[in-house]
Design a protein around this motif. Structure first.
Motif, mmCIF file in Angstrom:
data_model
loop_
_atom_site.group_PDB
_atom_site.id
_atom_site.type_symbol
_atom_site.label_atom_id
_atom_site.label_comp_id
_atom_site.label_asym_id
_atom_site.label_seq_id
_atom_site.Cartn_x
_atom_site.Cartn_y
_atom_site.Cartn_z
ATOM 1 N N ILE A 7 0.845 -1.202 0.000
ATOM 2 C CA ILE A 7 0.000 0.000 0.000
ATOM 3 C C ILE A 7 0.874 1.245 0.000
ATOM 4 C CG2 ILE A 7 -1.639 1.335 1.379
ATOM 5 C CD1 ILE A 7 -2.888 -1.362 2.214
ATOM 6 N N MET A 8 1.890 1.249 0.838
ATOM 7 C CA MET A 8 2.772 2.415 0.918
ATOM 8 C C MET A 8 3.518 2.633 -0.406
ATOM 9 S SD MET A 8 2.227 3.785 3.747
ATOM 10 C CE MET A 8 3.561 4.918 3.996
ATOM 11 N N GLU A 9 3.949 1.551 -1.024
ATOM 12 C CA GLU A 9 4.650 1.653 -2.311
ATOM 13 C C GLU A 9 3.716 2.206 -3.390
ATOM 14 O OE1 GLU A 9 7.726 1.370 -5.046
ATOM 15 O OE2 GLU A 9 7.770 1.224 -2.867
ATOM 16 N N ASN A 10 2.481 1.699 -3.427
ATOM 17 C CA ASN A 10 1.504 2.198 -4.403
ATOM 18 C C ASN A 10 1.213 3.683 -4.176
ATOM 19 O OD1 ASN A 10 1.269 -0.196 -5.741
ATOM 20 N ND2 ASN A 10 -0.535 -0.881 -4.611
ATOM 21 N N ARG A 11 1.092 4.097 -2.906
ATOM 22 C CA ARG A 11 0.853 5.513 -2.603
ATOM 23 C C ARG A 11 2.008 6.380 -3.080
ATOM 24 N NH1 ARG A 11 -0.787 7.187 3.173
ATOM 25 N NH2 ARG A 11 -0.975 9.143 2.067
ATOM 26 N N ARG A 12 3.225 5.888 -2.865
ATOM 27 C CA ARG A 12 4.407 6.642 -3.301
ATOM 28 C C ARG A 12 4.430 6.783 -4.822
ATOM 29 N NH1 ARG A 12 9.127 5.793 -5.256
ATOM 30 N NH2 ARG A 12 8.980 3.545 -5.228
ATOM 31 N N ILE A 13 4.148 5.686 -5.514
ATOM 32 C CA ILE A 13 4.124 5.719 -6.992
ATOM 33 C C ILE A 13 3.033 6.681 -7.477
ATOM 34 C CG2 ILE A 13 3.598 4.346 -9.042
ATOM 35 C CD1 ILE A 13 4.954 1.970 -7.588
ATOM 36 N N GLN A 14 1.854 6.563 -6.872
ATOM 37 C CA GLN A 14 0.753 7.434 -7.270
ATOM 38 C C GLN A 14 1.106 8.899 -7.008
ATOM 39 O OE1 GLN A 14 -1.768 6.231 -8.896
ATOM 40 N NE2 GLN A 14 -2.762 8.210 -9.146
ATOM 41 N N HIS A 15 1.746 9.149 -5.892
ATOM 42 C CA HIS A 15 2.140 10.520 -5.545
ATOM 43 C C HIS A 15 3.123 11.079 -6.585
ATOM 44 C CE1 HIS A 15 3.075 13.991 -3.124
ATOM 45 N NE2 HIS A 15 4.361 13.703 -3.240
ATOM 46 N N THR A 16 4.084 10.269 -7.009
ATOM 47 C CA THR A 16 5.043 10.749 -8.016
ATOM 48 C C THR A 16 4.345 11.021 -9.343
ATOM 49 O OG1 THR A 16 5.649 8.474 -8.565
ATOM 50 C CG2 THR A 16 7.054 9.625 -6.991
ATOM 51 N N LYS A 17 3.367 10.176 -9.714
ATOM 52 C CA LYS A 17 2.624 10.402 -10.953
ATOM 53 C C LYS A 17 1.831 11.708 -10.891
ATOM 54 C CE LYS A 17 1.971 5.583 -12.366
ATOM 55 N NZ LYS A 17 0.979 4.508 -12.515
ATOM 56 N N VAL A 18 1.135 11.902 -9.780
ATOM 57 C CA VAL A 18 0.322 13.107 -9.625
ATOM 58 C C VAL A 18 1.209 14.342 -9.616
ATOM 59 C CG1 VAL A 18 -1.155 14.361 -7.995
ATOM 60 C CG2 VAL A 18 -1.604 11.964 -8.496
ATOM 61 N N THR A 19 2.347 14.264 -8.927
ATOM 62 C CA THR A 19 3.266 15.399 -8.879
ATOM 63 C C THR A 19 3.800 15.724 -10.271
ATOM 64 O OG1 THR A 19 3.903 14.728 -6.655
ATOM 65 C CG2 THR A 19 5.335 16.295 -7.760
ATOM 66 N N ALA A 20 4.147 14.698 -11.033
ATOM 67 C CA ALA A 20 4.631 14.921 -12.401
ATOM 68 C C ALA A 20 3.533 15.563 -13.255
ATOM 69 C CB ALA A 20 5.077 13.599 -13.013
#
Length: 90
Positions: A7-20
């Motif tokens: 879950i934490m890994e998915n949140r981190r990936i999603q956060h990087t996508k949204v930030t980009a």
């Protein structure tokens, strides 16, 4: 990998996508949209000025025409009164 770490890994990936995506919006899309909005508002303002000017010109033209008609009418009445006065004086 535990469920929590996934879950934490998915949140981190999603956060990087949204930030980009947000950065791309700020760099590329928003400046273009702002410039288009400014252009459109400028065009709209110029268009409104043209409409107001045309309206005022039309109003002045019709007012002048109405005044001319009124002057002619008053002149006709005055002429008629003058003729009646001449006829009475005979």
């Amino acid at each position: 990998m535990t469920r929590r770490s996934k879950i934490m890994e998915n949140r981190r990936i999603q956060h990087t996508k949204v930030t980009a995506h947000r950065m791309r919006l700020r760099k590329d899309i928003l400046p273009y949209l702002r410039s288009r909005r400014e252009e459109m508002s400028c065009k709209a303002a110029v268009h409104m000025i043209r409409i107001k000017r045309a309206w005022n010109e039309s109003l002045a033209k019709s007012t002048k025409h109405m005044l001319d008609v009124r002057r002619k009418h008053i002149a006709t009445i005055a002429l008629h009164k003058k003729r009646l006065a001449e006829m009475r004086s005979r």
